[in-house]
Each structure stands twice: as structure tokens, then as C-alpha cells.
Design a protein around this motif. Sequence first.
Motif, PDB file in Angstrom:
ATOM      1  N   ARG A 140       0.849  -1.196   0.000  1.00 49.37           N
ATOM      2  CA  ARG A 140       0.000   0.000   0.000  1.00 49.37           C
ATOM      3  C   ARG A 140       0.887   1.249   0.000  1.00 49.37           C
ATOM      4  O   ARG A 140       0.651   2.197  -0.727  1.00 49.37           O
ATOM      5  N   LYS A 141       1.913   1.204   0.811  1.00 52.30           N
ATOM      6  CA  LYS A 141       2.809   2.357   0.883  1.00 52.30           C
ATOM      7  C   LYS A 141       3.480   2.596  -0.477  1.00 52.30           C
ATOM      8  O   LYS A 141       3.539   3.717  -0.958  1.00 52.30           O
ATOM      9  N   LEU A 142       3.935   1.498  -1.095  1.00 52.36           N
ATOM     10  CA  LEU A 142       4.633   1.640  -2.375  1.00 52.36           C
ATOM     11  C   LEU A 142       3.696   2.194  -3.451  1.00 52.36           C
ATOM     12  O   LEU A 142       4.101   3.045  -4.248  1.00 52.36           O
ATOM     13  N   ARG A 143       2.447   1.743  -3.445  1.00 56.36           N
ATOM     14  CA  ARG A 143       1.487   2.236  -4.453  1.00 56.36           C
ATOM     15  C   ARG A 143       1.296   3.752  -4.339  1.00 56.36           C
ATOM     16  O   ARG A 143       1.027   4.417  -5.323  1.00 56.36           O
ATOM     17  N   VAL A 159      11.237   7.154  -6.096  1.00 57.96           N
ATOM     18  CA  VAL A 159      11.768   5.943  -5.463  1.00 57.96           C
ATOM     19  C   VAL A 159      12.997   5.456  -6.228  1.00 57.96           C
ATOM     20  O   VAL A 159      14.036   5.127  -5.641  1.00 57.96           O
ATOM     21  N   ALA A 160      12.878   5.437  -7.555  1.00 60.82           N
ATOM     22  CA  ALA A 160      13.989   4.937  -8.378  1.00 60.82           C
ATOM     23  C   ALA A 160      15.259   5.744  -8.124  1.00 60.82           C
ATOM     24  O   ALA A 160      16.349   5.190  -7.976  1.00 60.82           O
ATOM     25  N   THR A 161      15.101   7.054  -8.023  1.00 64.90           N
ATOM     26  CA  THR A 161      16.275   7.903  -7.761  1.00 64.90           C
ATOM     27  C   THR A 161      16.836   7.618  -6.374  1.00 64.90           C
ATOM     28  O   THR A 161      18.042   7.495  -6.181  1.00 64.90           O
ATOM     29  N   ARG A 162      15.938   7.467  -5.421  1.00 65.99           N
ATOM     30  CA  ARG A 162      16.369   7.277  -4.018  1.00 65.99           C
ATOM     31  C   ARG A 162      17.072   5.940  -3.807  1.00 65.99           C
ATOM     32  O   ARG A 162      18.045   5.861  -3.062  1.00 65.99           O
ATOM     33  N   ASP A 217       5.280  -3.671 -10.422  1.00 63.90           N
ATOM     34  CA  ASP A 217       4.401  -2.984 -11.362  1.00 63.90           C
ATOM     35  C   ASP A 217       3.644  -1.879 -10.631  1.00 63.90           C
ATOM     36  O   ASP A 217       3.872  -1.644  -9.439  1.00 63.90           O
ATOM     37  N   LYS A 218       2.732  -1.193 -11.333  1.00 62.65           N
ATOM     38  CA  LYS A 218       2.077  -0.024 -10.713  1.00 62.65           C
ATOM     39  C   LYS A 218       1.198  -0.413  -9.530  1.00 62.65           C
ATOM     40  O   LYS A 218       0.862   0.420  -8.702  1.00 62.65           O
ATOM     41  N   ASP A 219       0.834  -1.694  -9.430  1.00 66.39           N
ATOM     42  CA  ASP A 219       0.056  -2.152  -8.270  1.00 66.39           C
ATOM     43  C   ASP A 219       0.955  -2.718  -7.173  1.00 66.39           C
ATOM     44  O   ASP A 219       0.478  -3.398  -6.271  1.00 66.39           O
ATOM     45  N   CYS A 270      10.447   0.874  -0.117  1.00 64.33           N
ATOM     46  CA  CYS A 270       9.553   1.757   0.655  1.00 64.33           C
ATOM     47  C   CYS A 270      10.318   2.633   1.642  1.00 64.33           C
ATOM     48  O   CYS A 270      10.003   3.801   1.808  1.00 64.33           O
ATOM     49  N   ASN A 271      11.288   2.054   2.318  1.00 60.56           N
ATOM     50  CA  ASN A 271      11.824   2.736   3.500  1.00 60.56           C
ATOM     51  C   ASN A 271      13.298   3.139   3.436  1.00 60.56           C
ATOM     52  O   ASN A 271      13.784   3.791   4.348  1.00 60.56           O
ATOM     53  N   SER A 272      14.013   2.719   2.394  1.00 55.76           N
ATOM     54  CA  SER A 272      15.426   3.098   2.338  1.00 55.76           C
ATOM     55  C   SER A 272      15.568   4.616   2.288  1.00 55.76           C
ATOM     56  O   SER A 272      14.838   5.298   1.571  1.00 55.76           O
ATOM     57  N   LYS A 273      16.532   5.116   3.051  1.00 56.84           N
ATOM     58  CA  LYS A 273      16.786   6.567   3.013  1.00 56.84           C
ATOM     59  C   LYS A 273      17.699   6.931   1.845  1.00 56.84           C
ATOM     60  O   LYS A 273      17.967   8.101   1.609  1.00 56.84           O
TER      61      LYS A 273
END
Length: 267
Positions: free
Chosen positions: A78-81, A88-91, A113-115, A137-140
Motif C-alpha cells: 500500500r505504501k509503495l502504491r 523511489v527509483a532515484t532514491r 508494477d504499478k500495483d 519503501c523505507n530506504s533513506k
Amino acid sequence: MGKPKNAMEIFALLDKSNCRLCGEKTCLAFAGAVYTGLKKISECPHLSPEQKALYENKVDPAVTTKSDEDQYVSELKRKLRGLDYEEVATRVAGEKQGDLLKVNVLGKPFAFDKDAQFRTDLHIISWLVVPALEYVCNSKGYVPAGDWISFREIPGGREKYGLFHIRGEAVLKSLADKYPDFFDDVIHMFDGESVEQQFESDISVVLHPLPLVPMMICYWKPEEGMASSLNIFYDATVHDNLGVESAFFLGTGIAQMLEKIARHHGF
Ligand code: SF4
């Protein structure tokens, strides 16, 4: 050890072979069922009496039919969606391609995927899904600086180190002792690299389970009167880029996967 904090603690103990002998389709499902009291940990025949004793009679009766594990994965998805995949990709040193968020896991391409469903051309390695989700989701997004620390130095790692050693480091040491081409094969399989020996070890190999989460395996050969030894190190940024639970899964999961491969080849 007391009552498990979540199903992931139980999952960490399991064989991860998804052999179904416990009556559940996967080890993840079994961990959730044990946590919620629907199954007894002794129903997995692959655990030692010591491992069973860790959690026997220490879980509450079922209060829900949805396992804690499922809930945790659902929360991460849910968080990733809700996240911007470009950000995210950059981070996380991944890549956005169309609707897909691509991240290299153990040197191999994985995508969400997008879901937030997990996609890969590889044989699914279920235990990798949680660390991969946790990471995106959580990596800084801190860049590893080459400051290597042992698992027990990660915040929260000290109390888990005993198990980490048994299920991760000791398994790898036993393979390295018996199997002369062990490190060459590890490098080949996981796109790892041999690096200058660290901590006066005889062999040091660095893998990239996740792009910003390098893991170094150091092996000391036996010498007169001294047994061999092996330790796993993470970069000091692992706490911010992944967290101790998922670092546990990566180290022990890789060790158990290699053990199965070695067994399959008769070692
Ligand atoms: S929990 Fe144990 S018995 Fe069940 S699938 Fe996993 S390894 Fe097999």
C-alpha cells in the motif's frame, strides 16, 4: 526467547523451502499461522528441538484469520502504491521504466508494477520479496561509504546475532570449508566481486543483495591449531537503507539458498 514480536521473527527460523509438509503452501503462510496461533511451530519438521523450543507455547490464540505476515506485506505494498516511482527509483538506485519500478536484487533484475506486484523472470525466491519491498519503501538512499560493520553492530542486531550466526555465518563457513570453488561460484551466481582482503581475512567477497545494501563475506582459512571462521559484514548505512530484520533475512536467506544448491550438487 519470549513471545515473537511478529511473524517475521518466526519466518526467519524456517527452511524457506516451501515444502508444504506443515500443511501450508509456503513458509511465509506457516509463519503467519504460528504467530496467530493457528499452527504450532513443531508442525514444521525441519526445525531442531532447540528452534522449536524458542516459540513453543509463546504465541497468542488466533484473533484474526489474516496473518501478520500478509498484513505486513500488504502495508508495504500500500505504501509503495502511494509513492512516486520516479522518486523511489532515484532514491534507491533503481530505474523507472514505463509503469515499472526496476531494482537489481542479488545482481538480477526485479520489478514492481504499478500495483506494487512483484515481477521477475527469475524463479521466485519468496523470502526476497519482503526485504525488496522494505528497501524500496523505507530506504533513506544513503550511499554506502565502505565502513563495514558486523550484524551485531546494527541497531537491534545484538539480540538477534546468535540466530544470525547459526543460520547464516555458520552455514556459509561449513560450505566454504568443504567446497573449494565456493567463493568463485558465489561471485558468479550473484554478480559479486572479490575485494582486497579485509580484517586480515584470507578471502573477502562483496555481494549486492540490493543496490545500496552491499554485504561482505570474509573467510579465514584454518591454520595450525585454529579453526576456520567466517563473518558477514554490512555497510554502516544498512540501518538506514534496510533495517535489521531485512538484513537478517538477506544474510540467512542467501546462506540457506547456497546450502540447498550445494546439497543439490552433492556437497
Ligand atoms: S514451514 Fe517447514 S514444513 Fe512448512 S513449508 Fe516451510 S519448511 Fe516446509
